[in-house]
Each structure stands twice: as C-alpha cells, then as structure tokens.
Design a protein around this motif. Structure first.
Motif, PDB file in Angstrom:
ATOM      1  N   ALA A  45       0.811  -1.219   0.000  1.00  0.00           N
ATOM      2  CA  ALA A  45       0.000   0.000   0.000  1.00  0.00           C
ATOM      3  C   ALA A  45       0.840   1.263   0.000  1.00  0.00           C
ATOM      4  CB  ALA A  45      -0.943  -0.002   1.202  1.00  0.00           C
ATOM      5  N   GLY A  46       2.164   1.130  -0.079  1.00  0.00           N
ATOM      6  CA  GLY A  46       3.026   2.306  -0.104  1.00  0.00           C
ATOM      7  C   GLY A  46       3.362   2.848   1.269  1.00  0.00           C
ATOM      8  N   LEU A  47       3.180   2.033   2.318  1.00  0.00           N
ATOM      9  CA  LEU A  47       3.475   2.468   3.685  1.00  0.00           C
ATOM     10  C   LEU A  47       4.807   1.916   4.172  1.00  0.00           C
ATOM     11  CD1 LEU A  47      -0.072   2.131   5.295  1.00  0.00           C
ATOM     12  CD2 LEU A  47       0.960   4.070   4.111  1.00  0.00           C
ATOM     13  N   SER A  48       5.557   1.318   3.267  1.00  0.00           N
ATOM     14  CA  SER A  48       6.941   0.900   3.500  1.00  0.00           C
ATOM     15  C   SER A  48       7.087  -0.172   4.564  1.00  0.00           C
ATOM     16  CB  SER A  48       7.819   2.107   3.838  1.00  0.00           C
ATOM     17  OG  SER A  48       9.159   1.810   3.541  1.00  0.00           O
ATOM     18  N   GLY A  65       5.828   4.796  -4.481  1.00  0.00           N
ATOM     19  CA  GLY A  65       6.464   4.627  -5.782  1.00  0.00           C
ATOM     20  C   GLY A  65       5.539   4.832  -6.954  1.00  0.00           C
ATOM     21  N   GLY A  66       4.259   4.487  -6.781  1.00  0.00           N
ATOM     22  CA  GLY A  66       3.295   4.719  -7.841  1.00  0.00           C
ATOM     23  C   GLY A  66       2.658   3.471  -8.397  1.00  0.00           C
ATOM     24  N   PHE A  67       1.790   3.671  -9.400  1.00  0.00           N
ATOM     25  CA  PHE A  67       1.093   2.595 -10.115  1.00  0.00           C
ATOM     26  C   PHE A  67       0.159   1.804  -9.201  1.00  0.00           C
ATOM     27  CE2 PHE A  67       5.255   3.226 -12.155  1.00  0.00           C
ATOM     28  CZ  PHE A  67       4.828   3.669 -13.392  1.00  0.00           C
ATOM     29  N   GLY A  68      -0.260   2.421  -8.132  1.00  0.00           N
ATOM     30  CA  GLY A  68      -1.128   1.756  -7.171  1.00  0.00           C
ATOM     31  C   GLY A  68      -0.776   2.213  -5.779  1.00  0.00           C
ATOM     32  N   GLY A  69      -1.282   1.500  -4.792  1.00  0.00           N
ATOM     33  CA  GLY A  69      -1.029   1.886  -3.411  1.00  0.00           C
ATOM     34  C   GLY A  69      -2.045   2.892  -2.924  1.00  0.00           C
ATOM     35  N   GLU A  94      -6.832   4.685 -10.841  1.00  0.00           N
ATOM     36  CA  GLU A  94      -7.430   4.525  -9.517  1.00  0.00           C
ATOM     37  C   GLU A  94      -6.979   5.630  -8.568  1.00  0.00           C
ATOM     38  OE1 GLU A  94      -7.217   0.502 -11.527  1.00  0.00           O
ATOM     39  OE2 GLU A  94      -5.791   2.134 -11.174  1.00  0.00           O
ATOM     40  N   LEU A  95      -5.682   5.923  -8.577  1.00  0.00           N
ATOM     41  CA  LEU A  95      -5.171   7.010  -7.737  1.00  0.00           C
ATOM     42  C   LEU A  95      -5.740   8.355  -8.174  1.00  0.00           C
ATOM     43  CD1 LEU A  95      -1.441   5.859  -7.577  1.00  0.00           C
ATOM     44  CD2 LEU A  95      -3.004   5.970  -5.621  1.00  0.00           C
ATOM     45  N   ASP A  96      -5.780   8.572  -9.481  1.00  0.00           N
ATOM     46  CA  ASP A  96      -6.314   9.840  -9.997  1.00  0.00           C
ATOM     47  C   ASP A  96      -7.774  10.023  -9.608  1.00  0.00           C
ATOM     48  OD1 ASP A  96      -3.853  10.288 -11.149  1.00  0.00           O
ATOM     49  OD2 ASP A  96      -4.470   9.626 -13.144  1.00  0.00           O
ATOM     50  N   ALA A  97      -8.536   8.927  -9.631  1.00  0.00           N
ATOM     51  CA  ALA A  97      -9.945   9.007  -9.254  1.00  0.00           C
ATOM     52  C   ALA A  97     -10.097   9.423  -7.794  1.00  0.00           C
ATOM     53  CB  ALA A  97     -10.633   7.663  -9.489  1.00  0.00           C
ATOM     54  N   LEU A  98      -9.278   8.866  -6.922  1.00  0.00           N
ATOM     55  CA  LEU A  98      -9.366   9.201  -5.500  1.00  0.00           C
ATOM     56  C   LEU A  98      -9.028  10.657  -5.239  1.00  0.00           C
ATOM     57  CD1 LEU A  98      -7.794   6.004  -3.892  1.00  0.00           C
ATOM     58  CD2 LEU A  98     -10.169   6.778  -3.688  1.00  0.00           C
ATOM     59  N   VAL A  99      -7.983  11.167  -5.894  1.00  0.00           N
ATOM     60  CA  VAL A  99      -7.609  12.570  -5.704  1.00  0.00           C
ATOM     61  C   VAL A  99      -8.690  13.487  -6.256  1.00  0.00           C
ATOM     62  CG1 VAL A  99      -5.924  14.353  -6.326  1.00  0.00           C
ATOM     63  CG2 VAL A  99      -5.140  12.081  -5.640  1.00  0.00           C
ATOM     64  N   ALA A 100      -9.249  13.144  -7.406  1.00  0.00           N
ATOM     65  CA  ALA A 100     -10.302  13.966  -8.007  1.00  0.00           C
ATOM     66  C   ALA A 100     -11.530  14.039  -7.104  1.00  0.00           C
ATOM     67  CB  ALA A 100     -10.679  13.406  -9.382  1.00  0.00           C
ATOM     68  N   THR A 142      -5.961   1.829  -2.891  1.00  0.00           N
ATOM     69  CA  THR A 142      -6.662   1.449  -4.125  1.00  0.00           C
ATOM     70  C   THR A 142      -6.835  -0.060  -4.271  1.00  0.00           C
ATOM     71  OG1 THR A 142      -4.573   1.304  -5.352  1.00  0.00           O
ATOM     72  CG2 THR A 142      -5.723   3.446  -5.333  1.00  0.00           C
ATOM     73  N   ASN A 143      -6.074  -0.826  -3.481  1.00  0.00           N
ATOM     74  CA  ASN A 143      -5.995  -2.285  -3.661  1.00  0.00           C
ATOM     75  C   ASN A 143      -5.347  -2.662  -4.982  1.00  0.00           C
ATOM     76  OD1 ASN A 143      -7.071  -3.338  -1.205  1.00  0.00           O
ATOM     77  ND2 ASN A 143      -9.116  -2.684  -1.877  1.00  0.00           N
ATOM     78  N   VAL A 144      -4.706  -1.695  -5.625  1.00  0.00           N
ATOM     79  CA  VAL A 144      -3.891  -1.979  -6.809  1.00  0.00           C
ATOM     80  C   VAL A 144      -2.446  -2.010  -6.320  1.00  0.00           C
ATOM     81  CG1 VAL A 144      -3.115  -1.159  -9.072  1.00  0.00           C
ATOM     82  CG2 VAL A 144      -5.497  -0.823  -8.352  1.00  0.00           C
ATOM     83  N   HIS A 145      -1.841  -3.179  -6.293  1.00  0.00           N
ATOM     84  CA  HIS A 145      -0.510  -3.359  -5.738  1.00  0.00           C
ATOM     85  C   HIS A 145       0.418  -3.898  -6.811  1.00  0.00           C
ATOM     86  CE1 HIS A 145      -2.773  -4.004  -1.707  1.00  0.00           C
ATOM     87  NE2 HIS A 145      -2.682  -2.720  -2.027  1.00  0.00           N
ATOM     88  N   ARG A 146       1.568  -3.264  -6.907  1.00  0.00           N
ATOM     89  CA  ARG A 146       2.528  -3.668  -7.918  1.00  0.00           C
ATOM     90  C   ARG A 146       3.903  -3.760  -7.292  1.00  0.00           C
ATOM     91  NH1 ARG A 146       3.198  -0.810 -13.856  1.00  0.00           N
ATOM     92  NH2 ARG A 146       4.845  -2.156 -14.643  1.00  0.00           N
ATOM     93  N   GLU A 147       4.611  -4.858  -7.525  1.00  0.00           N
ATOM     94  CA  GLU A 147       5.946  -5.033  -6.967  1.00  0.00           C
ATOM     95  C   GLU A 147       6.929  -4.091  -7.654  1.00  0.00           C
ATOM     96  OE1 GLU A 147       7.118  -6.656  -4.510  1.00  0.00           O
ATOM     97  OE2 GLU A 147       5.297  -7.710  -3.921  1.00  0.00           O
TER      98      GLU A 147
END
Length: 396
Positions: A123-126, A337-341, A315-321, A211-216
């Motif tokens: 989720a990008g929380l390291s 890092g991006g592409f999800g989280g 997904e991230l763009d939708a949340l910010v909007a 977003t539940n979009v997770h990318r390694e």
C-alpha cells in the motif's frame, strides 16, 4: 497495539520456546516529496502507528530461523558470509540486513526471529523498511553492536539496493528509525541532515485510501525512473562537470538546456526539481500552521506525479479527483512509488466520516472496485518494547 505485542510474544514462545526481546518498527507516510530521495533532494515523511513487531533471541547455533506470522511461513538458513536469496521474498529483507552487517564486520551469531504486523502490504506504507529497520535494531540490541541510528538507516537502504535489488533512496529507512511522535521529518537526502516540524493538529486526521492496486516495485517502472534521472544528470554534466545529482540543478538551468534532452527525460527532471521546491514551501507552511497552502502543494505534487513523472494510475487519480470536491479536505495526493497503493489525505476531523463514505461510494462508481481506508497517526521510530507484568513499556 497491545494485542499485536502479545501475539508476537506468544507466537515466539510457542515456536522457539525461548524468551525474546521485542522491537516495534513503524511504517511511514510521506506528506510530500516523492521520488526526490534517490535524487539527493528533500522529503517530508513521518513514522506512523501501523507497525511490525519482531521478537529476537540468540539460539547458540549457526542457523538463522525465521517465521512470518502474516505469511504463515518459516525459513531456516545457515549463517554464513555469502548469503543467497530466498524464494520467500519477505526473507530477503532480513537476509539483506544480515549481509550488510557482515560486510561492515559486525559479529552476529545464530538467532531466531518471529514477526507480524498491521502495515498493509503493497500500500506504499513501506513495510519493507519497517522490516529492515526492525531487524537492524533488534540484532544491534541482541548482539550488542555499536550502530548509530543513521547507520541503521543506511544498512536498511543498502540491504534493499544490493540484496533485494530495489534501487530505493534512504527516505523510508530514515523515517522508520528517526521518526518522532507528533512531528514530520524534513530530510536532506544528500547530507542526511534533518529537521523536525511539529504536526500536532488534533483536529486534522491523516486518512489513507488504498486502491488495492498493488505492484511489486522491483519489477516496475521505479528503477527506470531512476535511470532517466541519471540520464538527465549526464546531459547537464557536459556543461557543468560539478553536477553530481539533480539536487545540484535549478529550474532555470534545466530549461536553458531543454533542447539537449529527450522530452521524457526532461519531464522527469522537471518534476524532481519542482517537487524539491514544494517540500521547502510545505515546511514553511507548517511553521505558520498554514494547512491551506500545505494542501495545495499536495495537489500540485500529485499533478506532477501524474503528468510529468507518469507514475500514477486511474485509480489514484480518481481518488484525488473525488477528494478535491469535498469539504474539509486540505489536500490529497498519491503516495509512494506509484502505479497503485495509497493516496494520503489531510481531513478535518469533523468531516472524516463524510469523507470516507463519499470516497468509498465514488470510487466504487468510477472504478468498479472497493478500497481500504486507514486512519493513521504520526508516531515514534523503531524502538524496543519491554514487558512489565500485565502491560508493555516502550523505550524512551
């Protein structure tokens, strides 16, 4: 938190039948300053109250015995100088720290480790830096190693760079070790000097929307972005040999040589320079308790990550909007890092419930998926935990 401490303690006792020392090691949020750390720039992270708890005990053997509660997996390996990667991805963060300690010449023996936590994975929380920092601190305590906090952060970063294969900067590990409750930490990633900025507004909540979009990231565009920034540095070094990183460049200089750049590389570099300026401005806003300005800088950070650095996603763009349309929201942006989280959002306490319900509904309508939402508070960095009768004490 108490349940997490007791859960790891009891699991360790049942798994290895010995008395462990316990370490709590937090995740982190980054308020602003994304992809600037590996460019020797500025970042503004903070440790949070989601954490990994680790138990350690020496076992008197030449073996490292590990158990992940959350993964329900164990891993055993001989303690030796040339450790090899494990098929268990989580184990490599631990092995990487051991590898770095041995490279330094630190003497460690065989040990047992059990760990578990509540940091959402991917989720990008390291969670990776939390594991590295917890292991570095735990082994330092267990084997009485002389390691400073900053050295621990460097060990964690080197473990990820050289053993795991992720070319991250030092921000995550530094915030994990140096974090302080009620404060954001402005880190100069070139000098490793840092300043603490009070962030104690009880009426403002940090809300994380996953977003539940997770990318390694080890197989993502992250390393490509770093290479593109290095390519930009090489372009400018032809004119200014003293330049070592994008930290040594200002916007007028970059724009002056725009014609020498691949257009994509120019965009990447432009984002980094603008983001460094935003971190400086954000810190100034915090000193004035000016969260309106701080929030506007968060939005601008997201736009840059979306349009110039191109590491956002729909997904991230939708949340910010959605967040931009709501009352009581100071700022929102993608984090990590991006592409999800996650997105990180600063929300007035009285609007939190409305924010959560509206974002959940809007995200489901626009994306067709659900999301996880977490409330986070700024906490201390990694510390040892002590058991005292029926309660737990945390080192000062």
């Amino acid at each position: 938190m108490k349940d997490l401490f007791e859960g790891v303690y009891k699991k360790f006792k049942s798994h290895f039948d010995s008395e462990p020392i316990l370490i709590q090691s937090p995740g982190r949020v980054n308020l602003i300053g994304e992809h600037t750390d590996y460019n020797m720039g500025f970042v503004l992270p903070a440790a949070i109250d989601k954490m990994i708890v680790l138990g350690f005990a020496a076992n008197g053997s030449e073996k490292i015995r590990l158990h992940s509660i959350d993964m329900q997996q164990s891993y055993v390996v001989a303690l030796k100088r040339d450790l090899e990667k494990s098929d268990h991805h989580w184990a490599n963060y631990i092995l990487g720290v051991i590898d770095q300690l041995q490279t330094r010449g630190d003497e460690i023996g065989g040990f047992d480790c059990v760990f578990g936590g509540d940091i959402p994975i991917g989720a990008g929380l390291s969670s990776s830096a939390a594991l590295e920092g917890g292991v570095a601190l735990g082994l330092s305590k267990l084997f009485d190693l002389s390691i400073t906090k900053t050295e621990m952060a460097k060990i964690g970063q080197a473990a990820e760079n050289h053993f795991v294969g992720m070319q991250c900067g030092i921000m995550d590990q530094f915030a994990n070790i140096h974090g302080k409750e009620g404060h954001a930490l402005k880190l100069d990633c070139r000098s490793l000097e840092f300043e603490l900025y009070p962030f104690r507004r009880s009426d403002i909540k940090i809300i994380l929307c996953d977003t539940n979009v997770h990318r390694e990231l080890t197989s993502s565009e992250y390393n490509i972005r770093r290479q593109q920034c290095e390519e930009g540095v090489q372009v400018l070094k032809k004119y200014y040999p003293e330049i070592k990183s994008l930290r040594d460049v200002n916007l007028p200089t970059l724009k002056k040589h725009m014609g020498d750049f691949n257009p994509t590389v120019f965009q990447r570099c432009k984002f980094v320079l603008e983001e460094n300026n935003r971190v400086e401005a954000a810190c100034e806003a915090l000193t004035k308790d000016d969260l309106d300005t701080f929030g506007k800088l968060m939005y601008k950070s997201h736009y840059g990550l979306r349009d110039l650095y191109e590491v956002s996603c729909k997904e991230l763009d939708a949340l910010v909007a959605i967040a931009e349309t709501l009352d009581g929201v100071f700022g929102s942006r993608m984090m990590g890092g991006g592409f999800g989280g996650c997105t990180i959002n600063l929300v007035k306490e009285e609007f939190v419930d409305e924010f959560i319900s509206t974002v959940e509904e809007g995200y489901s309508e626009q994306v067709g998926e659900g999301l996880q939402i977490y409330k986070a508070s700024i906490s201390d960095g990694a510390k040892q935990i002590f058991q005292n009768s029926s309660f737990w004490l945390i080192e000062n």
